[in-house]
Design a protein around this motif. Sequence first.
Motif, short mmCIF file in Angstrom:
data_model
loop_
_atom_site.label_atom_id
_atom_site.label_comp_id
_atom_site.label_asym_id
_atom_site.label_seq_id
_atom_site.Cartn_x
_atom_site.Cartn_y
_atom_site.Cartn_z
N CYS A 170 0.66 -1.17 -0.10
CA CYS A 170 -0.14 -0.17 -0.09
C CYS A 170 0.80 1.16 0.13
N SER A 171 0.38 2.32 -0.73
CA SER A 171 1.10 3.57 -0.52
C SER A 171 1.38 4.31 0.77
N ARG A 172 2.48 4.48 0.96
CA ARG A 172 2.41 5.44 2.39
C ARG A 172 2.11 6.62 2.36
N SER A 173 2.32 7.47 1.30
CA SER A 173 1.81 8.78 1.29
C SER A 173 0.53 9.04 0.65
N ASP A 176 -5.93 5.30 -0.44
CA ASP A 176 -7.03 5.52 -1.02
C ASP A 176 -8.07 4.50 -0.85
N ALA A 177 -9.33 4.72 -0.50
CA ALA A 177 -10.44 3.75 -0.28
C ALA A 177 -10.58 2.87 -1.36
N LYS A 178 -10.48 3.26 -2.52
CA LYS A 178 -10.84 2.14 -3.72
C LYS A 178 -9.80 1.25 -3.73
N SER A 179 -8.54 1.50 -3.32
CA SER A 179 -7.48 0.35 -3.31
C SER A 179 -7.93 -0.58 -2.25
N GLU A 180 -8.21 -0.08 -1.06
CA GLU A 180 -8.59 -1.05 -0.02
C GLU A 180 -9.71 -2.00 -0.32
N ALA A 181 -10.82 -1.35 -1.12
CA ALA A 181 -11.91 -1.95 -1.58
C ALA A 181 -11.71 -3.02 -2.57
N PHE A 182 -10.58 -2.93 -3.49
CA PHE A 182 -10.27 -3.90 -4.33
C PHE A 182 -9.50 -4.96 -3.56
N LEU A 183 -8.52 -4.75 -2.43
CA LEU A 183 -7.98 -5.63 -1.95
C LEU A 183 -8.80 -6.66 -1.04
N GLU A 185 -11.09 -7.90 -1.70
CA GLU A 185 -11.98 -9.07 -2.70
C GLU A 185 -11.14 -10.28 -2.71
N TYR A 186 -9.86 -10.02 -2.27
CA TYR A 186 -8.82 -11.28 -2.38
C TYR A 186 -8.18 -11.36 -0.85
N PRO A 187 -7.75 -12.92 -1.05
CA PRO A 187 -7.24 -13.44 0.41
C PRO A 187 -5.71 -12.88 0.68
N ILE A 188 -5.72 -11.68 1.68
CA ILE A 188 -4.74 -11.16 1.96
C ILE A 188 -4.25 -11.40 3.09
N ALA A 189 -2.92 -11.75 3.27
CA ALA A 189 -2.57 -12.49 4.38
C ALA A 189 -1.80 -11.18 5.42
N ASP A 190 -1.07 -10.09 4.39
CA ASP A 190 -0.13 -9.44 5.15
C ASP A 190 -0.36 -8.17 4.28
N ARG A 191 -0.16 -7.12 5.00
CA ARG A 191 -0.01 -5.43 4.30
C ARG A 191 1.26 -5.05 4.67
N ARG A 192 1.76 -4.26 3.76
CA ARG A 192 3.03 -3.64 4.14
C ARG A 192 2.97 -2.37 3.22
N GLY A 206 9.73 -10.71 -5.18
CA GLY A 206 9.06 -11.93 -4.54
C GLY A 206 8.88 -11.87 -3.16
N VAL A 207 8.91 -10.64 -2.48
CA VAL A 207 8.56 -10.18 -1.04
C VAL A 207 7.02 -9.85 -1.02
N ALA A 208 6.53 -9.60 -2.12
CA ALA A 208 5.08 -9.33 -2.13
C ALA A 208 4.31 -9.84 -3.25
N ASP A 209 3.21 -9.54 -3.44
CA ASP A 209 2.42 -10.25 -4.52
C ASP A 209 1.46 -9.36 -5.11
N VAL A 210 1.10 -8.20 -4.49
CA VAL A 210 0.11 -7.30 -5.15
C VAL A 210 0.20 -6.06 -4.86
N TYR A 211 -0.02 -4.88 -5.62
CA TYR A 211 0.11 -3.36 -5.30
C TYR A 211 -1.11 -2.87 -6.36
N PRO A 212 -2.09 -2.63 -5.51
CA PRO A 212 -3.24 -1.81 -6.26
C PRO A 212 -2.82 -0.22 -6.17
N ARG A 213 -3.22 0.58 -7.26
CA ARG A 213 -3.28 1.82 -7.01
C ARG A 213 -4.50 2.50 -7.61
N PHE A 214 -5.48 3.00 -7.03
CA PHE A 214 -6.74 3.57 -7.83
C PHE A 214 -6.69 5.12 -7.83
N GLY A 215 -5.60 5.50 -6.91
CA GLY A 215 -5.45 7.27 -6.86
C GLY A 215 -4.84 7.57 -8.05
#
Length: 268
Positions: A170-173, A176-183, A185-192, A206-215
């Motif tokens: 997830c973006s540190r700076s 956004d709510a749409k990115s959170e809503a997208f995630l 829908e998937y089996p997320i075990a950890d967030r960084r 290979g230390v993470a699997d997905v990065y959504p950005r709706f902003g």
Amino acid sequence: MTQTVQTSPLPVSSPDAIARAFAEIAREAGAAIMHVYAKGCDARIKDDRSPVTEADELAEAIILRRLADVMPGVPVVAEECAAKGVIPEVGTRFILVDPLDGTKEFLHRNGEFTVNIALIEEGRPVAGCVFAPAVNALYAGGETAWRVQDGVEEAISTRVYPVEGLTALCSRSHPDAKSEAFLAEYPIADRREAGSSLKFCRVAEGVADVYPRFGPTMEWDVAAGHAVLAAAGGQVLMPDGEDFLYGKTDAGFRNVAFVAWGRGTPRK
């Protein structure tokens, strides 16, 4: 005063060679950024309300000068020039430059800022590099992808999705709510959290699997990380699964939403 490293033009006959040429240029720009980082500087606010510093402008000047030597004749769309309305006409082959991605991270002095350079052909990034000068980590990709950390080079690749669930970035700076809503829908075990284009690189290595950005983002924010991720076996897609492409001149190089994935799109 920052000294300019004198180098000769590099061979750019293949995507990997182009990525290595970009990496050398990014390192030179990164050295200039770190000089400003050490002495400190103030920020100005641009018309789009984003900050810009002496480091952004100095790095961009270095990159543009070196690219003119290494890849003469290829149009370059660079963030700070674009902010002043200086944008060349681009065709099917052009370069995107973000001289200091993560200016807010630079100002917060957390080290998570990068130099981004990418070559676009037919709407797709075919070679690129991401250099994080504060931690001396460089990621590059063309036909293959690799990381150079403290002088040690090694190949990188995306990982098979863990059975226990995905690690999401997830973006540190810019949360956004749409990115959170997208995630959701998937089996997320950890967030960084991470800053700048390093999020793409975390998926690529290979230390993470997905990065959504709706902003909102710009093409130069994304292209270099996309190039590294694609070379490492990942992909960047629209939320509906369509390819994420570059060269959106009518939109002023502004992006719509995207999702960076490791190995394919997992089941929800």
